[in-house]
Design a protein around this motif. Sequence first.
Motif, PDB file in Angstrom:
ATOM      1  N   SER A  33       0.847  -1.181   0.000  1.00  0.00           N
ATOM      2  CA  SER A  33       0.000   0.000   0.000  1.00  0.00           C
ATOM      3  C   SER A  33       0.884   1.232   0.000  1.00  0.00           C
ATOM      4  CB  SER A  33      -0.913   0.014   1.229  1.00  0.00           C
ATOM      5  OG  SER A  33      -0.134   0.101   2.407  1.00  0.00           O
ATOM      6  N   GLY A  34       0.308   2.349  -0.415  1.00  0.00           N
ATOM      7  CA  GLY A  34       1.063   3.584  -0.443  1.00  0.00           C
ATOM      8  C   GLY A  34       1.945   3.719  -1.670  1.00  0.00           C
ATOM      9  N   GLY A  35       1.900   2.751  -2.610  1.00  0.00           N
ATOM     10  CA  GLY A  35       2.671   2.838  -3.832  1.00  0.00           C
ATOM     11  C   GLY A  35       1.960   3.688  -4.876  1.00  0.00           C
ATOM     12  N   LYS A  36       2.588   3.788  -6.034  1.00  0.00           N
ATOM     13  CA  LYS A  36       2.022   4.616  -7.107  1.00  0.00           C
ATOM     14  C   LYS A  36       2.247   3.953  -8.457  1.00  0.00           C
ATOM     15  CE  LYS A  36       2.692   9.098  -4.811  1.00  0.00           C
ATOM     16  NZ  LYS A  36       3.361  10.422  -4.893  1.00  0.00           N
ATOM     17  N   ILE A  37       1.337   4.246  -9.377  1.00  0.00           N
ATOM     18  CA  ILE A  37       1.543   3.938 -10.782  1.00  0.00           C
ATOM     19  C   ILE A  37       1.924   5.252 -11.448  1.00  0.00           C
ATOM     20  CG2 ILE A  37       0.435   3.299 -12.952  1.00  0.00           C
ATOM     21  CD1 ILE A  37      -1.250   1.326 -11.448  1.00  0.00           C
ATOM     22  N   TYR A  38       3.057   5.281 -12.105  1.00  0.00           N
ATOM     23  CA  TYR A  38       3.530   6.510 -12.726  1.00  0.00           C
ATOM     24  C   TYR A  38       3.100   6.544 -14.190  1.00  0.00           C
ATOM     25  CZ  TYR A  38       6.263   7.178  -8.533  1.00  0.00           C
ATOM     26  OH  TYR A  38       6.631   7.361  -7.226  1.00  0.00           O
ATOM     27  N   PHE A  39       2.306   7.561 -14.508  1.00  0.00           N
ATOM     28  CA  PHE A  39       1.794   7.720 -15.872  1.00  0.00           C
ATOM     29  C   PHE A  39       1.524   9.208 -16.092  1.00  0.00           C
ATOM     30  CE2 PHE A  39      -1.504   7.894 -19.121  1.00  0.00           C
ATOM     31  CZ  PHE A  39      -0.995   7.037 -20.091  1.00  0.00           C
ATOM     32  N   LYS A  40       2.269   9.811 -16.993  1.00  0.00           N
ATOM     33  CA  LYS A  40       2.162  11.262 -17.199  1.00  0.00           C
ATOM     34  C   LYS A  40       1.206  11.601 -18.334  1.00  0.00           C
ATOM     35  CE  LYS A  40       6.685  12.697 -15.446  1.00  0.00           C
ATOM     36  NZ  LYS A  40       7.909  13.475 -15.742  1.00  0.00           N
ATOM     37  N   SER A  41       0.409  12.622 -18.126  1.00  0.00           N
ATOM     38  CA  SER A  41      -0.451  13.167 -19.180  1.00  0.00           C
ATOM     39  C   SER A  41      -0.736  14.628 -18.870  1.00  0.00           C
ATOM     40  CB  SER A  41      -1.768  12.375 -19.294  1.00  0.00           C
ATOM     41  OG  SER A  41      -2.439  12.337 -18.045  1.00  0.00           O
TER      42      SER A  41
END
Length: 226
Positions: A33-41
């Motif tokens: 938990s507390g993680g992230k998916i990195y995806f820029k837009s």
Amino acid sequence: MKYCGQKVTPFFITITAVLTVTLSIIIFTLSCSGGKIYFKSSFYFVCYTVNDNAVSADSISSAVSNYGGAGYILEYNNAFYVTISCYYNERDAITVCNNLKRMQPNCLVLEVLKEDYAITSFSARSKENLYLGNLNTLLSLSTLAYDCSNSMDKGEFGQNEARLVLNDIENNIKGLLTSNPDNCFSLPLRSVLGECGQSAQGIIYSKNLRKIQIAIADILINLKLY
């Protein structure tokens, strides 16, 4: 049983086992938990802000749609925006907004930059690759709708081309729904599918594709992963 020369009772062994399992669960929870998916837009909306509520936004939306704007109501940061169009670089949005201000002085450019999505559950963590694929597909579909609307405005696309693009978007959304039947993507995907169905009825205008473009962008902006 003895430990360091002292007798260890079954009760002590049981408590130790429970504490060990509990500690393992806590460590596992912290790692998942507390993680992230990195995806820029990046999105730049030419729009009107509405200070009251969604009801007021709805009346403005009809007016915007009547003169060729998307008319999609975007909720962002506890405010409502009636969108005219959406761009992927700031310069294009500012140019359009400045031209509109000659007739509509209240329009503005809303900049929304996304870099990551918080992962707050075991379920989201286990679907990280699926979710990242969804985000990539949605951004591609949003761009496809944008390109189609521009081609229609330039006279390069007619009804046949627009309908092919619309069908392509609709089929891809259906494919995403098949892969995401019951998760955080499901409800917004169904909403976009509804927009596609409405646009397919009768003549397709560039504003219809812009509305679908922004509806997809709405998912990318406001999605909460679970």
